[in-house]
Design a protein around this motif. Sequence first.
Motif, PDB file in Angstrom:
ATOM      1  N   THR A 294      28.358  28.253  41.184  1.00  0.00           N
ATOM      2  CA  THR A 294      27.122  27.870  41.206  1.00  0.00           C
ATOM      3  C   THR A 294      26.723  26.452  41.630  1.00  0.00           C
TER       4      THR A 294
ATOM      5  N   THR B 218      34.782  38.398  45.256  1.00  0.00           N
ATOM      6  CA  THR B 218      33.307  38.543  45.078  1.00  0.00           C
ATOM      7  C   THR B 218      33.122  39.675  43.925  1.00  0.00           C
TER       8      THR B 218
ATOM      9  N   THR C  57      32.426  31.568  38.373  1.00  0.00           N
ATOM     10  CA  THR C  57      31.305  31.936  39.271  1.00  0.00           C
ATOM     11  C   THR C  57      30.953  30.476  40.079  1.00  0.00           C
TER      12      THR C  57
ATOM     13  N   GLU D 183      28.260  37.896  42.970  1.00  0.00           N
ATOM     14  CA  GLU D 183      28.686  36.674  42.637  1.00  0.00           C
ATOM     15  C   GLU D 183      30.064  35.994  43.022  1.00  0.00           C
ATOM     16  N   GLN D 184      30.445  34.978  43.663  1.00  0.00           N
ATOM     17  CA  GLN D 184      31.806  34.631  43.957  1.00  0.00           C
ATOM     18  C   GLN D 184      32.456  33.628  43.051  1.00  0.00           C
ATOM     19  N   TYR D 185      33.685  34.168  42.944  1.00  0.00           N
ATOM     20  CA  TYR D 185      34.544  33.067  41.971  1.00  0.00           C
ATOM     21  C   TYR D 185      35.334  32.185  42.758  1.00  0.00           C
TER      22      TYR D 185
END
Length: 256
Positions: A105, A120, A103, A215-217
């Motif tokens: 962050t 996502t 993710t 959450e985006q990877y």
Amino acid sequence: MKKVLVFLMMAVVACSMLLTGCGGGEKKAAEPAKVLRVGTEPAFAPFEFPKKDSNELTGFDVELIQAIGKQMGRKVEVAGMGFDALIPALNAGNIDCAIAGMTITEERKKAVTFSDPYYTSGLIIMVKKDNDAVKSIADLKGKRLAAQIGTTGEMKSRTVEGAKVTTFNTQDEAALELKNGGVDAVIGDLPVMEYYLAQGGDKYCKTVGEKMEAEQYGIAVKKDSKLAGEINQAMAELKKNGEFDKIYKKWFGEKK
């Protein structure tokens, strides 16, 4: 006379060798492809996990980074390691990039540079295929819910008013309880749900509602490395030529 002839013959041979050495039509051997050293944490199906009865890794992340490497003209070498070891390995120069359902962050962005997001994630609701009453989390009030123990899916389930929550060791077990009619819905990780459906679960179940806790990877590289831009360019080309969608569909089915 013999000595003169021998001398002339030796001179001709020497000249021929000299011309050949100067590149008289001889082709250079092709240079080996530059290696892209990739780190991953190989226990996160369907993103990265060992093939059955093999140490070779497979999964969405693995196939994506292989396609990216090919687009970049690089040979991909994937190494498995603990998730917490990925960023230190990048900073130490032991790997060039890390792809592991990581993710993006703000805290991680202080230590590494990320590619553009490629997936996502989040939570999603899954119900039986013939259930048209549940369309969002608001419709789960007072229902019987299943979730994998200790996950954000369980945490989300326990916020639903009046819901009876049953937990299971794996999300597959929770899905089986839904299939057998023991619960009304499952709340769990979107990618794992999509993988379950793509592997045949769509005969019995479906996902409903919007993604929750999105959450985006991203693919991590060493801080401020130009490699992130190269990866972005390769990934953009894969999306343009349809290869990205082909890999996505294999692991998760059609995009919603």
